[in-house]
Design a protein around this motif. Structure first.
Motif, PDB file in Angstrom:
ATOM      1  N   ARG A   6       0.885  -1.260  -0.082  1.00 11.61           N
ATOM      2  CA  ARG A   6       0.008  -0.076   0.076  1.00 11.61           C
ATOM      3  C   ARG A   6       0.791   1.259  -0.026  1.00 11.61           C
ATOM      4  N   HIS A   7       1.949   1.337   0.841  1.00 17.65           N
ATOM      5  CA  HIS A   7       2.848   2.306   0.646  1.00 17.65           C
ATOM      6  C   HIS A   7       3.518   2.617  -0.411  1.00 17.65           C
ATOM      7  N   THR A   8       4.006   1.646  -0.979  1.00 19.41           N
ATOM      8  CA  THR A   8       4.640   1.526  -2.460  1.00 19.41           C
ATOM      9  C   THR A   8       3.859   2.290  -3.278  1.00 19.41           C
ATOM     10  N   VAL A   9       2.346   1.801  -3.487  1.00 19.10           N
ATOM     11  CA  VAL A   9       1.479   2.424  -4.443  1.00 19.10           C
ATOM     12  C   VAL A   9       1.186   4.030  -4.137  1.00 19.10           C
ATOM     13  N   GLU A  10       1.235   4.294  -2.801  1.00 16.80           N
ATOM     14  CA  GLU A  10       1.279   5.900  -2.585  1.00 16.80           C
ATOM     15  C   GLU A  10       2.325   6.444  -2.947  1.00 16.80           C
ATOM     16  N   LEU A  11       3.642   5.836  -2.876  1.00 14.98           N
ATOM     17  CA  LEU A  11       4.929   6.681  -3.297  1.00 14.98           C
ATOM     18  C   LEU A  11       4.888   6.878  -4.685  1.00 14.98           C
ATOM     19  N   ALA A  12       4.508   5.573  -5.444  1.00 14.27           N
ATOM     20  CA  ALA A  12       4.468   5.550  -6.850  1.00 14.27           C
ATOM     21  C   ALA A  12       3.417   6.752  -7.367  1.00 14.27           C
ATOM     22  N   VAL A  13       2.321   7.152  -6.816  1.00 12.06           N
ATOM     23  CA  VAL A  13       1.083   8.059  -6.980  1.00 12.06           C
ATOM     24  C   VAL A  13       1.951   9.567  -6.992  1.00 12.06           C
ATOM     25  N   ALA A  14       2.800   9.729  -5.526  1.00  8.75           N
ATOM     26  CA  ALA A  14       3.437  10.725  -5.534  1.00  8.75           C
ATOM     27  C   ALA A  14       4.505  11.247  -6.499  1.00  8.75           C
ATOM     28  N   ALA A  15       5.077  10.144  -6.850  1.00 11.53           N
ATOM     29  CA  ALA A  15       6.328  10.434  -7.717  1.00 11.53           C
ATOM     30  C   ALA A  15       5.893  10.751  -9.199  1.00 11.53           C
ATOM     31  N   GLU A  16       4.624  10.177  -9.423  1.00 10.05           N
ATOM     32  CA  GLU A  16       3.963  10.542 -10.867  1.00 10.05           C
ATOM     33  C   GLU A  16       3.683  12.089 -10.811  1.00 10.05           C
ATOM     34  N   LYS A  17       2.914  12.406  -9.712  1.00 12.22           N
ATOM     35  CA  LYS A  17       2.672  13.808  -9.389  1.00 12.22           C
ATOM     36  C   LYS A  17       3.746  14.820  -9.424  1.00 12.22           C
ATOM     37  N   ALA A  18       4.935  14.235  -8.929  1.00 13.45           N
ATOM     38  CA  ALA A  18       6.072  15.239  -8.929  1.00 13.45           C
ATOM     39  C   ALA A  18       6.959  15.367 -10.219  1.00 13.45           C
ATOM     40  N   GLY A  19       6.510  14.517 -11.078  1.00  6.80           N
ATOM     41  CA  GLY A  19       7.110  14.577 -12.354  1.00  6.80           C
ATOM     42  C   GLY A  19       8.055  13.494 -13.094  1.00  6.80           C
ATOM     43  N   ALA A  20       8.069  12.377 -12.136  1.00  5.37           N
ATOM     44  CA  ALA A  20       8.995  11.421 -12.626  1.00  5.37           C
ATOM     45  C   ALA A  20       8.466  10.747 -13.859  1.00  5.37           C
ATOM     46  N   ASP A  21       9.438  10.172 -14.637  1.00  2.34           N
ATOM     47  CA  ASP A  21       9.197   9.415 -15.942  1.00  2.34           C
ATOM     48  C   ASP A  21       8.883   8.077 -15.543  1.00  2.34           C
ATOM     49  N   GLY A  22       9.558   7.409 -14.572  1.00  2.00           N
ATOM     50  CA  GLY A  22       9.118   6.006 -14.394  1.00  2.00           C
ATOM     51  C   GLY A  22       9.411   5.883 -12.898  1.00  2.00           C
ATOM     52  N   VAL A  23       9.066   4.565 -12.407  1.00  2.00           N
ATOM     53  CA  VAL A  23       9.167   4.180 -10.905  1.00  2.00           C
ATOM     54  C   VAL A  23      10.058   2.999 -10.817  1.00  2.00           C
ATOM     55  N   LEU A  24      11.023   2.815  -9.798  1.00  2.00           N
ATOM     56  CA  LEU A  24      11.894   1.916  -9.557  1.00  2.00           C
ATOM     57  C   LEU A  24      11.066   1.145  -8.218  1.00  2.00           C
ATOM     58  N   VAL A  25      10.688  -0.258  -8.523  1.00  2.00           N
ATOM     59  CA  VAL A  25      10.263  -0.831  -7.567  1.00  2.00           C
ATOM     60  C   VAL A  25      11.020  -2.081  -6.972  1.00  2.00           C
ATOM     61  N   VAL A  26      11.422  -2.241  -5.970  1.00  2.00           N
ATOM     62  CA  VAL A  26      12.347  -3.243  -5.351  1.00  2.00           C
ATOM     63  C   VAL A  26      11.309  -4.272  -4.619  1.00  2.00           C
ATOM     64  N   THR A  27      11.925  -5.532  -4.776  1.00  2.00           N
ATOM     65  CA  THR A  27      11.400  -6.718  -4.316  1.00  2.00           C
ATOM     66  C   THR A  27      10.752  -6.233  -2.775  1.00  2.00           C
ATOM     67  N   PRO A  28       9.732  -6.556  -2.199  1.00  2.00           N
ATOM     68  CA  PRO A  28       9.452  -6.356  -0.714  1.00  2.00           C
ATOM     69  C   PRO A  28      10.622  -7.104  -0.003  1.00  2.00           C
ATOM     70  N   TYR A  29      11.191  -6.382   1.038  1.00  2.00           N
ATOM     71  CA  TYR A  29      12.069  -6.980   1.646  1.00  2.00           C
ATOM     72  C   TYR A  29      11.657  -7.263   3.275  1.00  2.00           C
ATOM     73  N   TYR A  30      12.444  -8.201   3.921  1.00  2.00           N
ATOM     74  CA  TYR A  30      12.459  -8.351   5.367  1.00  2.00           C
ATOM     75  C   TYR A  30      11.433  -9.538   5.317  1.00  2.00           C
ATOM     76  N   SER A  31      10.193  -9.048   5.035  1.00  2.00           N
ATOM     77  CA  SER A  31       9.072 -10.325   4.969  1.00  2.00           C
ATOM     78  C   SER A  31       9.122 -11.595   4.322  1.00  2.00           C
ATOM     79  N   ARG A  32      10.139 -11.438   3.250  1.00  2.00           N
ATOM     80  CA  ARG A  32      10.521 -12.461   2.303  1.00  2.00           C
ATOM     81  C   ARG A  32       9.085 -13.294   1.772  1.00  2.00           C
ATOM     82  N   PRO A  33       8.380 -12.524   0.927  1.00  2.00           N
ATOM     83  CA  PRO A  33       7.330 -13.112   0.519  1.00  2.00           C
ATOM     84  C   PRO A  33       7.531 -14.112  -0.824  1.00  2.00           C
TER      85      PRO A  33
END
Length: 296
Positions: free
Chosen positions: A88-115
């Protein structure tokens, strides 16, 4: 084979400059961004591992994107790191990056929880569905504890907004398997692989070392594109001592990059805790190796 490079070929994993008091240095970020683009970077990746993303706030991440976008305009792409261990937090950051003018988003594999892989896949799909920007998958199991398996990458490639991979998986066979079966643009995330991955159809690199020698690393790709593979190999080998000193000598790349940038009079500033600045001996060693490369 034509290398598809949706964000350009030579991308720098840019450090996040801070003031001496530890605050975000937006003026420094703009000056560094302009310097890197002028020295051959096609794009900048912000708030990744080298950008100390775990210790910057959501507000700082958005401010950084806005400032760098303003500084580089259309001269370079801006990719924003938005990955967290919380979908959920990652989606929020992606939306914020889009509004701020980014051309793309870099999304790391979720860490620590090891899904498991089905959860990893669902995480990336939710992020890709949740914003309008193209997505770069960041595979770095040495830090996250979980790789993105080749079959998972092949399935994810079917999503129209999942367009690229930053590859720090250290599994060259798996990389070539995905390259041969998808249209994903592969960017080397480990500088020692820049030329090797490019030679088998990779898009280019997302480089920490490019913070300090952007023109040299760009020249490797330029030589290869010009058909001078021997020169490309020579330039790649020449960079090896600096790559080793910055990335494999016991200190994180953010620490070594900032040590060199500060020494060169470029904007960087301190790292944030728990990271600590390089000691004088390490800093002097980095400068020696840097000077040997640029004076060769």
């Amino acid at each position: 084979m034509t290398n598809s490079a949706p964000f350009g070929r030579a991308l720098c994993a840019m450090v996040t400059p801070f003031t001496e008091s530890g605050a975000l240095d937006l003026d420094g970020a703009q000056r560094l961004a302009g310097h890197l683009v002028a020295r051959g970077c096609d794009g900048l990746v912000l708030s990744g591992t080298t950008g100390e993303s775990p210790t910057t706030s959501d507000t700082e991440k958005a401010e950084l994107v806005r400032a760098v976008r303003e500084a580089v305009g259309g001269r370079g792409t801006v990719v924003a790191g938005v990955g967290t261990s919380d979908t959920r937090h990652t989606v929020e950051l992606a939306v914020a990056a889009e509004k701020a003018g980014a051309d793309g988003v870099l999304v790391v594999t979720p860490y620590y929880s090891r899904p498991p892989q089905d959860a990893v896949e669902a995480h990336f799909l939710e992020v890709a569905d949740g914003c309008g920007l193209p997505v770069v998958l960041y595979d770095i199991p040495g830090r996250t504890g979980t790789r993105i398996e080749p079959d998972t990458l092949i399935r994810l490639a079917a999503h129209p907004r999942i367009v690229a991979v930053k590859d720090c998986g250290y599994d060259f066979l798996a990389t070539q398997k995905v390259l041969s079966r998808t249209e994903l643009a592969y960017y080397a995330g480990c500088d020692e692989h820049n030329l090797a991955l490019y030679a088998v159809g990779g898009a280019g690199f997302v480089s920490t070392v490019a913070n300090v020698v952007p023109d040299h690393l760009r020249a490797v790709l330029d030589a290869f594109d010009a058909g001078n593979t021997a020169e490309a190999a020579r330039l790649q080998r020449a960079a090896t001592p600096l790559i080793e000193a910055m990335m494999s000598a016991g200190l994180p790349g953010s620490v070594t990059a900032k040590a060199l940038l500060n020494d060169l009079g470029l904007p960087a500033g301190p790292v944030r805790a728990p990271l600590r600045a390089a000691r004088q001996e390490a800093q002097e060693g980095l400068r020696r190796v840097y000077e040997e490369l640029v004076s060769a």
